[in-house]
Design an enzyme around this catalytic site. Structure first.
Site, PDB file in Angstrom:
ATOM      1  N   HIS A  54      23.770 -21.627  51.779  1.00  0.00           N
ATOM      2  CA  HIS A  54      22.576 -22.574  52.268  1.00  0.00           C
ATOM      3  C   HIS A  54      21.743 -22.114  53.537  1.00  0.00           C
ATOM      4  O   HIS A  54      22.152 -21.148  54.304  1.00  0.00           O
ATOM      5  CB  HIS A  54      23.444 -23.863  52.866  1.00  0.00           C
ATOM      6  CG  HIS A  54      24.220 -24.527  51.782  1.00  0.00           C
ATOM      7  ND1 HIS A  54      24.791 -25.944  51.977  1.00  0.00           N
ATOM      8  CD2 HIS A  54      24.605 -24.115  50.450  1.00  0.00           C
ATOM      9  CE1 HIS A  54      25.391 -26.268  50.708  1.00  0.00           C
ATOM     10  NE2 HIS A  54      25.174 -25.438  50.161  1.00  0.00           N
ATOM     11  N   GLU A  56      20.938 -23.222  56.276  1.00  0.00           N
ATOM     12  CA  GLU A  56      21.544 -23.246  57.760  1.00  0.00           C
ATOM     13  C   GLU A  56      22.564 -21.797  57.930  1.00  0.00           C
ATOM     14  O   GLU A  56      22.618 -21.193  58.976  1.00  0.00           O
ATOM     15  CB  GLU A  56      22.567 -24.455  58.030  1.00  0.00           C
ATOM     16  CG  GLU A  56      21.606 -25.666  57.853  1.00  0.00           C
ATOM     17  CD  GLU A  56      21.817 -26.493  56.669  1.00  0.00           C
ATOM     18  OE1 GLU A  56      21.522 -27.725  56.659  1.00  0.00           O
ATOM     19  OE2 GLU A  56      21.571 -25.671  55.370  1.00  0.00           O
ATOM     20  N   CYS A  84      25.069 -30.606  55.181  1.00  0.00           N
ATOM     21  CA  CYS A  84      26.305 -30.916  54.731  1.00  0.00           C
ATOM     22  C   CYS A  84      27.371 -30.706  55.491  1.00  0.00           C
ATOM     23  O   CYS A  84      27.083 -30.042  56.647  1.00  0.00           O
ATOM     24  CB  CYS A  84      26.395 -30.142  53.238  1.00  0.00           C
ATOM     25  SG  CYS A  84      26.878 -28.188  53.599  1.00  0.00           S
ATOM     26  N   CYS A  87      27.936 -26.963  56.709  1.00  0.00           N
ATOM     27  CA  CYS A  87      26.790 -26.403  57.414  1.00  0.00           C
ATOM     28  C   CYS A  87      26.999 -27.029  58.805  1.00  0.00           C
ATOM     29  O   CYS A  87      26.719 -26.271  59.822  1.00  0.00           O
ATOM     30  CB  CYS A  87      25.116 -26.545  56.974  1.00  0.00           C
ATOM     31  SG  CYS A  87      25.110 -25.743  55.252  1.00  0.00           S
TER      32      CYS A  87
END
Length: 169
Positions: A54, A56, A84, A87
């Site tokens: 992801h 991040e 999420c 993260c």
């Protein structure tokens, strides 16, 4: 020093890179307390075959390498979509000091929308949160991406259906 809106614009430009790769358009930027860019990232889960890639996480990994430290104390993470749980947890473990995000995530948001991980009193670190920075622009970028994806999927189904009816004749 750049403003929160300017850093979010930078993150949105990174989200465009993700979209160009066929990824969900999310971008992230990690900035020092002095306002210097430390690292950046954008979604790469599909092209890297990595569910943890992801935006991040990519920014955190790049920052750790750049700073030669796994602690990212006194930093600010700018991200176009609310993190999420994965993260958010990584940001807590890295000791990110501040989170600024654009669009809330009504499905998996872990900075207050669905879950509250980044300010959970049960954890050993909490961060300051500012939500809704360039929210409309960030949300629209995601809406357009998913609309195009649905339209492409619909077109493929129609093409397959018409191809099937041609071969039956």
């Amino acid at each position: 020093m750049k403003s929160d809106v300017e850093w979010m614009q930078y993150a949105r430009a990174l989200a465009e890179k993700a979209e160009a790769l066929g990824e969900v358009p999310v971008g992230a930027v990690l900035v020092s307390a002095e306002g210097d860019l430390i690292a950046e990232g954008f979604n790469q889960s599909i092209c890297n075959h990595d569910p943890t890639a992801h935006a991040e996480i990519m920014a955190i990994r790049n920052a750790g390498q750049a700073l030669e430290n796994y602690r990212l104390v006194d930093t600010t993470m700018y991200v176009t979509l609310e993190p999420c749980p994965m993260c958010a947890g990584a940001m807590v473990h890295a000791r990110v000091g501040r989170l600024v995000f654009g669009a809330p995530d009504p499905r998996t948001g872990a900075a207050g929308t669905v879950f509250q991980l980044v300010q959970a009193e049960q954890l050993n670190h909490q961060m300051e949160v500012l939500s809704g920075v360039s929210e409309q622009e960030c949300a629209e970028q995601l809406r357009l991406f998913f609309r195009k994806k649905r339209q492409a999927s619909k077109a493929l189904k129609l093409a397959a259906k018409s191809e099937g009816s041609v071969s039956e004749s």
